[in-house]
Design an enzyme around this catalytic site. Structure first.
Site, PDB file in Angstrom:
ATOM      1  N   ARG A  60       0.875  -1.176   0.000  1.00  0.00           N
ATOM      2  CA  ARG A  60       0.000   0.000   0.000  1.00  0.00           C
ATOM      3  C   ARG A  60       0.910   1.223   0.000  1.00  0.00           C
ATOM      4  O   ARG A  60       2.119   1.114   0.068  1.00  0.00           O
ATOM      5  CB  ARG A  60      -0.953   0.017   1.194  1.00  0.00           C
ATOM      6  CG  ARG A  60      -0.521  -0.632   2.512  1.00  0.00           C
ATOM      7  CD  ARG A  60       0.620   0.016   3.174  1.00  0.00           C
ATOM      8  NE  ARG A  60       0.366   1.438   3.328  1.00  0.00           N
ATOM      9  CZ  ARG A  60       1.297   2.342   3.559  1.00  0.00           C
ATOM     10  NH1 ARG A  60       2.554   1.986   3.642  1.00  0.00           N
ATOM     11  NH2 ARG A  60       0.988   3.611   3.678  1.00  0.00           N
ATOM     12  N   GLY A  61       0.263   2.363  -0.221  1.00  0.00           N
ATOM     13  CA  GLY A  61       1.044   3.590  -0.433  1.00  0.00           C
ATOM     14  C   GLY A  61       1.128   3.837  -1.928  1.00  0.00           C
ATOM     15  O   GLY A  61       1.489   2.930  -2.686  1.00  0.00           O
ATOM     16  N   ALA A  62       0.794   5.035  -2.362  1.00  0.00           N
ATOM     17  CA  ALA A  62       0.630   5.280  -3.801  1.00  0.00           C
ATOM     18  C   ALA A  62       1.815   4.838  -4.655  1.00  0.00           C
ATOM     19  O   ALA A  62       1.642   4.048  -5.591  1.00  0.00           O
ATOM     20  CB  ALA A  62       0.310   6.758  -4.024  1.00  0.00           C
ATOM     21  N   ARG A 114      -7.602  -0.619  -6.663  1.00  0.00           N
ATOM     22  CA  ARG A 114      -7.934   0.444  -5.705  1.00  0.00           C
ATOM     23  C   ARG A 114      -8.128   1.732  -6.519  1.00  0.00           C
ATOM     24  O   ARG A 114      -7.394   1.970  -7.487  1.00  0.00           O
ATOM     25  CB  ARG A 114      -6.848   0.642  -4.637  1.00  0.00           C
ATOM     26  CG  ARG A 114      -6.675  -0.540  -3.697  1.00  0.00           C
ATOM     27  CD  ARG A 114      -5.674  -0.249  -2.591  1.00  0.00           C
ATOM     28  NE  ARG A 114      -6.218   0.649  -1.555  1.00  0.00           N
ATOM     29  CZ  ARG A 114      -5.488   1.177  -0.572  1.00  0.00           C
ATOM     30  NH1 ARG A 114      -4.177   0.934  -0.520  1.00  0.00           N
ATOM     31  NH2 ARG A 114      -6.043   1.960   0.337  1.00  0.00           N
ATOM     32  N   GLN A 159      -1.960   2.438   9.936  1.00  0.00           N
ATOM     33  CA  GLN A 159      -0.684   2.529   9.206  1.00  0.00           C
ATOM     34  C   GLN A 159       0.339   3.354  10.001  1.00  0.00           C
ATOM     35  O   GLN A 159       1.534   3.148   9.897  1.00  0.00           O
ATOM     36  CB  GLN A 159      -0.873   3.170   7.827  1.00  0.00           C
ATOM     37  CG  GLN A 159      -1.632   2.322   6.828  1.00  0.00           C
ATOM     38  CD  GLN A 159      -3.098   2.651   6.775  1.00  0.00           C
ATOM     39  OE1 GLN A 159      -3.706   2.908   7.810  1.00  0.00           O
ATOM     40  NE2 GLN A 159      -3.700   2.598   5.602  1.00  0.00           N
ATOM     41  N   ASP A 201      -2.244  10.570  -2.117  1.00  0.00           N
ATOM     42  CA  ASP A 201      -2.495   9.501  -3.092  1.00  0.00           C
ATOM     43  C   ASP A 201      -2.907  10.049  -4.433  1.00  0.00           C
ATOM     44  O   ASP A 201      -2.832   9.356  -5.450  1.00  0.00           O
ATOM     45  CB  ASP A 201      -3.568   8.556  -2.540  1.00  0.00           C
ATOM     46  CG  ASP A 201      -3.102   7.903  -1.254  1.00  0.00           C
ATOM     47  OD1 ASP A 201      -3.183   8.555  -0.189  1.00  0.00           O
ATOM     48  OD2 ASP A 201      -2.603   6.772  -1.304  1.00  0.00           O
ATOM     49  N   ASN A 232      -5.724  12.186   0.613  1.00  0.00           N
ATOM     50  CA  ASN A 232      -4.834  11.413   1.466  1.00  0.00           C
ATOM     51  C   ASN A 232      -5.667  10.609   2.432  1.00  0.00           C
ATOM     52  O   ASN A 232      -6.902  10.691   2.443  1.00  0.00           O
ATOM     53  CB  ASN A 232      -3.848  12.335   2.203  1.00  0.00           C
ATOM     54  CG  ASN A 232      -2.649  11.572   2.743  1.00  0.00           C
ATOM     55  OD1 ASN A 232      -2.006  10.802   2.025  1.00  0.00           O
ATOM     56  ND2 ASN A 232      -2.359  11.764   4.012  1.00  0.00           N
ATOM     57  N   LYS A 233      -4.981   9.807   3.252  1.00  0.00           N
ATOM     58  CA  LYS A 233      -5.686   8.940   4.196  1.00  0.00           C
ATOM     59  C   LYS A 233      -6.737   9.707   4.997  1.00  0.00           C
ATOM     60  O   LYS A 233      -6.502  10.846   5.413  1.00  0.00           O
ATOM     61  CB  LYS A 233      -4.670   8.312   5.151  1.00  0.00           C
ATOM     62  CG  LYS A 233      -5.211   7.298   6.115  1.00  0.00           C
ATOM     63  CD  LYS A 233      -6.046   6.202   5.483  1.00  0.00           C
ATOM     64  CE  LYS A 233      -5.347   5.574   4.324  1.00  0.00           C
ATOM     65  NZ  LYS A 233      -6.207   4.751   3.463  1.00  0.00           N
TER      66      LYS A 233
END
Ligand SMILES: CSC[C@H]1O[C@H](OP(=O)(O)O)[C@H](O)[C@@H]1O
Length: 365
Positions: A53-55, A90, A203, A244, A254-255
């Site tokens: 995960r993470g762009a 995603r 995270q 992201d 973002n998150k």
């Protein structure tokens, strides 16, 4: 970055002709495990289930997923099937779509017999470029931390708040938001990081704390809702987060929870920086609020928690009232007006269309 003294990237080629290895981030921080991907569907699943995960890390994994597809079948049909399947894993991180399109551009006009080698080469370029891009983000962001340090009294540490994980685990190496922090720490600056736990997938508590601890960076995990209080109490000198997808006007996805931190920062005059590579900019979107697709994940990520028991077992437990519904939007969009500046591989710019175009003039229409 290093884990127990050994240098790792988040992704690398496996043994044999068609295998890719990734760090299984769902096992961290309690267990370091890797997963070998042999088919493009393995890459899709790893992205969808957040093994990776993470762009930027998602983009790198999707790029290698395209290689795995071609290793199985170098036909146009396979290319289109794998590209469509990987892109659907995603919806928010634009790096995913960017990377798949880069792979298509690298191979689709080649004869079938040349496609696989060209794909492996392009995937490797994407990873190597990401490492250098994040290093440059770190160098540009370091100056902001040095400026903050210069405003402190002698002996006072620079307190930085970050949300989610935008470290090397979210990329191929270095990270985006955490890269400046690593460089500041390595340069001997006295920095401390408030680590938002980042519900519901934690995270921050699981990955950012793991990263910072492994690098020796002082940090404190806090509940997501503590950030506003810390800022109001003057305990935060700056915030720096990842993204992201950033729209052409500087709005940043973002998150979930990032927007609330930006509001608190704005209300307390705390600089709020967003670190990003060019691969996260969506030039097709004139604005982000109301336009960037927000991933809706399973409510079980909210109602259940996974952690380690006292006797070392990894267990998942329910933390909610049985039978209650749970909503789980995984991202939010922070309007550019709440972002002090964007920190890119080309430098720091205002969160605005003009600011971005000054750094990326080739994008002027
Ligand atoms: C450098 S991109 C990091 C970015 O990705 C995270 O989302 P997720 O863990 O769901 O992939 C989060 O938004 C981070 O800021």
């Amino acid at each position: 970055m290093k884990i127990d003294g050994t240098h790792y990237r988040t992704i690398w080629r496996g043994e044999g002709e068609a295998s890719v290895v990734v760090i299984d981030q769902t096992q961290l921080p309690f267990r370091f495990a890797t997963r070998t991907l042999n088919r493009w569907q393995d890459a899709e699943e790893a992205i969808r289930t957040m093994v990776v995960r993470g762009a930027p890390c998602i983009g790198a994994t999707a790029a290698h997923g395209m290689c795995l597809a071609l290793a199985e079948d170098a036909s146009d049909e396979m290319l289109e099937t794998a590209a469509k399947g990987l892109k659907a894993a995603r919806p928010t991180a634009i790096n995913l779509m960017w990377a798949v399109d880069e792979m298509l551009a690298a191979v689709r006009n080649r004869p079938r017999g040349e496609r696989l080698e060209a794909a492996w080469a392009r995937a490797a370029e994407i990873c190597d470029a990401d490492v250098e891009i994040c290093r440059r983000i770190g160098a540009h962001g370091l100056k902001l931390i040095e400026q903050a340090a210069a405003r402190k009294k002698a002996g006072e540490r620079v307190n930085i708040l970050t949300h989610c994980n935008a470290g090397w685990l979210a990329c191929v190496d270095w990270g985006t938001a955490l890269a400046p922090i690593y460089m500041a720490h390595d340069k001997g600056l006295d920095v401390h990081v408030w680590v938002d736990e980042t519900r519901p997938r934690n995270q921050g508590a699981a990955l950012t704390a793991f990263e910072l601890g492994g690098h020796g960076v002082p940090h404190t995990i806090v509940a997501d809702n503590a950030g506003g209080h810390l800022m109001q109490a003057g305990l935060v000198d700056l915030c720096i987060v990842g993204t992201d997808r950033t729209a052409a006007n500087g709005d940043v996805a973002n998150k979930i929870g990032t927007y609330l931190k930006a509001l608190a920062a704005h209300d307390n005059d705390v600089p709020f920086y967003v670190a990003l590579p060019y691969t996260t900019i969506d030039w097709t979107l004139p604005k982000g609020v109301g336009a960037i697709p927000i991933e809706d994940r399973s409510g079980e990520e909210v109602t259940h928690l996974t952690g380690r028991t006292a006797d070392g077992r990894i267990e998942t437990v329910q933390v909610s009232a049985p039978g209650s519904a749970a909503g789980n939007p995984a991202f939010d969009v922070t309007p550019a007006r709440l972002v002090t500046a964007l920190v890119t591989e080309r430098g720091v710019c205002p969160a605005s269309a003009e600011g971005l175009l000054d750094l990326y003039p080739e994008r002027r229409g």
